[in-house]
Design a protein around this motif. Structure first.
Motif, PDB file in Angstrom:
ATOM      1  N   THR A 115       0.607  -7.709  -0.096  1.00 47.18           N
ATOM      2  CA  THR A 115       1.850  -6.952   0.120  1.00 47.18           C
ATOM      3  C   THR A 115       2.298  -6.199  -1.122  1.00 47.18           C
ATOM      4  O   THR A 115       3.199  -5.363  -1.040  1.00 47.18           O
ATOM      5  N   PHE A 116       1.729  -6.510  -2.270  1.00 48.71           N
ATOM      6  CA  PHE A 116       2.084  -5.839  -3.533  1.00 48.71           C
ATOM      7  C   PHE A 116       3.591  -5.916  -3.809  1.00 48.71           C
ATOM      8  O   PHE A 116       4.177  -4.988  -4.365  1.00 48.71           O
TER       9      PHE A 116
ATOM     10  N   GLY B  84       6.040  -5.598  -1.923  1.00 52.79           N
ATOM     11  CA  GLY B  84       6.830  -4.573  -1.240  1.00 52.79           C
ATOM     12  C   GLY B  84       7.729  -5.181  -0.178  1.00 52.79           C
ATOM     13  O   GLY B  84       8.335  -6.240  -0.388  1.00 52.79           O
TER      14      GLY B  84
ATOM     15  N   THR C 152       1.415  -5.294   4.978  1.00 53.75           N
ATOM     16  CA  THR C 152       0.083  -5.024   4.443  1.00 53.75           C
ATOM     17  C   THR C 152      -0.420  -3.743   5.104  1.00 53.75           C
ATOM     18  O   THR C 152       0.221  -3.209   6.016  1.00 53.75           O
ATOM     19  N   CYS C 153      -1.563  -3.249   4.687  1.00 52.07           N
ATOM     20  CA  CYS C 153      -2.151  -2.082   5.351  1.00 52.07           C
ATOM     21  C   CYS C 153      -2.383  -2.379   6.833  1.00 52.07           C
ATOM     22  O   CYS C 153      -2.188  -1.524   7.701  1.00 52.07           O
TER      23      CYS C 153
ATOM     24  N   ALA D 108      -3.852   5.749   0.414  1.00 52.75           N
ATOM     25  CA  ALA D 108      -3.448   4.349   0.291  1.00 52.75           C
ATOM     26  C   ALA D 108      -2.267   4.215  -0.663  1.00 52.75           C
ATOM     27  O   ALA D 108      -1.300   3.483  -0.387  1.00 52.75           O
ATOM     28  N   ARG D 109      -2.321   4.932  -1.752  1.00 57.13           N
ATOM     29  CA  ARG D 109      -1.235   4.873  -2.736  1.00 57.13           C
ATOM     30  C   ARG D 109       0.076   5.377  -2.122  1.00 57.13           C
ATOM     31  O   ARG D 109       1.126   4.745  -2.271  1.00 57.13           O
TER      32      ARG D 109
ATOM     33  N   LEU E 261       1.492   2.865   0.375  1.00 58.31           N
ATOM     34  CA  LEU E 261       2.098   1.705  -0.276  1.00 58.31           C
ATOM     35  C   LEU E 261       3.471   2.054  -0.839  1.00 58.31           C
ATOM     36  O   LEU E 261       4.431   1.293  -0.705  1.00 58.31           O
TER      37      LEU E 261
ATOM     38  N   ALA F  67       5.239   0.801   2.696  1.00 62.69           N
ATOM     39  CA  ALA F  67       5.364  -0.581   2.234  1.00 62.69           C
ATOM     40  C   ALA F  67       6.421  -0.733   1.148  1.00 62.69           C
ATOM     41  O   ALA F  67       6.708  -1.858   0.726  1.00 62.69           O
TER      42      ALA F  67
ATOM     43  N   VAL G 178       6.516  -0.248  -2.031  1.00 59.90           N
ATOM     44  CA  VAL G 178       6.043  -0.969  -3.208  1.00 59.90           C
ATOM     45  C   VAL G 178       6.564  -0.292  -4.472  1.00 59.90           C
ATOM     46  O   VAL G 178       6.534   0.937  -4.590  1.00 59.90           O
TER      47      VAL G 178
ATOM     48  N   LEU H 187       1.654  -1.288  -7.909  1.00 57.87           N
ATOM     49  CA  LEU H 187       0.550  -0.600  -7.234  1.00 57.87           C
ATOM     50  C   LEU H 187      -0.795  -1.139  -7.723  1.00 57.87           C
ATOM     51  O   LEU H 187      -0.929  -1.514  -8.897  1.00 57.87           O
TER      52      LEU H 187
END
Length: 374
Positions: A59-60, A62, A66-67, A171-172, A175, A179, A181, A186
């Motif tokens: 989850t970083f 966030g 998740t993805c 993806a970045r 997130l 998400a 984040v 990251l």
């Protein structure tokens, strides 16, 4: 509000699973999702396995997503049925964060539940303004979630409007946005590379995987077994009506220019989804300043590629997504306005009629039958 919404959904979901068309458990689609397979390169295999872990579980720090929260296992996307089931299971779960609630108010989730759309923030090109608020530079729109099956290995266009250059930047951005984040959490460049490598192992069939790895040809178009399926194949393979826009290994590339001026080999097409606006999304008016300083007004609920290029002629163009594994990747179109393949053909019948291409109810039924085979 959320309690009432959950109660209504629980009743509807129970009714649906009690014999109103929901598939039995053993009828659920099981696409081939390859993960962490041996590549002969231990370092690469380790990277893929790490990417799978990051994609599925991390989850970083966030908002809990998740993805895989949105790009679900089995389909690579999110359907209204999946969103509704998740809401019934836990209306405070990670999918249900204010960022994707109605109006981002955090009080209701009707768009997410009914359409499986999430919010995206688009920075307007320098020459594009919103007529209702010329000082506004960011626009919030709702769009569907493209599938992560097949496309990461075989599709060079990322996002409905192509605004991301690589899987890593996508993806970045996801997130940071979906998400929520904090930038300090990251993943590293290696982590983003691992996520991308993992995504490139997800395929709808062994044939697609072999093609992506250079071990075989692209899967041929299915022949069809019923008379209706065989007639539907003619629309794709012989008349050129479908095939001129849906060629290539993923059936998402122009094989010839179309009547709307989209060039051959393009992955952007127009199906008049924003123009016909069957979903009834709010209309917006944009003012586009051209190089000669003239201004072109564009009215659309979502002009797609124009919000990246700043060119009014690209309004209404969106990335054509893969038609492979189509029956398992509902909903369809950038606004998720078609929940079934039958609804896809409601849209396309309007396109055929607009373009003056003769069609009958049987033709529409035949094309629908064939799409279930793709």
């Amino acid at each position: 509000m959320k309690r009432i919404q959950k109660a209504l959904l629980t009743a509807l979901f129970t009714l649906a699973t009690a014999g109103c068309g929901a598939p039995e458990e053993d009828e659920q689609p099981t696409p081939l999702l390859e993960e962490g397979e041996s590549t002969g390169d231990a370092e690469q295999s380790a990277s893929v396995n790490e990417g799978a872990r990051l994609f599925k579980h991390e989850t970083f720090q966030g908002n809990g997503r998740t993805c895989e929260t949105c790009h679900t296992s089995g389909t690579g996307t999110l359907s209204p049925q999946q969103a509704q089931a998740a809401y019934i299971a836990n209306s405070n779960g990670p999918l249900f964060n204010p960022i994707d609630s109605d109006g981002r108010l955090g009080t209701s989730y009707s768009k997410l539940l009914n359409d499986a759309t999430v919010t995206v923030d688009i920075t307007l090109p320098a020459n594009v303004t919103l007529a209702s608020d010329p000082t506004r530079r960011t626009l919030m729109l709702r769009r569907g979630i493209p599938s992560t099956i097949d496309a990461p290995s075989l599709d060079s266009v990322i996002m409905w409007d192509g605004r991301e250059a690589t899987l890593q930047t996508q993806a970045r951005s996801a997130l940071l946005g979906h998400a929520e984040v904090d930038p300090s959490w990251l993943p590293s460049e290696d982590g983003l590379n691992s996520i991308a490598q993992y995504e490139q192992t997800l395929f709808s069939s062994g044939a697609m995987k072999n093609y992506a790895k250079g071990k075989g040809p692209a899967p041929a178009l299915p022949e069809g077994t019923t008379d209706s399926e065989k007639r539907g194949r003619m629309w794709f393979a012989e008349t050129g009506v479908c095939g001129s826009c849906h060629g290539g290994p993923l059936l998402n590339r122009m094989t010839a220019g179309n009547p709307m001026g989209v060039p051959a080999n393009s992955q952007f097409g127009i199906a008049f989804v924003s123009e016909f606006n069957l979903a009834g999304n709010p209309m917006l008016t944009f003012n586009v300043t051209n190089p000669d300083n003239t201004v072109t007004p564009v009215s659309s609920p979502d002009p797609g590629l124009m919000l990246v290029t700043g060119v009014p002629q690209t309004a209404g163009l969106f990335k054509m997504t893969s038609l492979r594994n189509l029956k398992n990747t509902a909903p369809y179109f950038h606004d998720s306005s078609a929940k079934t393949l039958e609804q896809v053909m409601v849209q396309y019948k309007q396109v055929l009629d607009f373009l003056g291409i003769p069609n009958t109810p049987q033709d529409i039924a035949d094309m629908t039958a064939y799409m279930y085979l793709l």
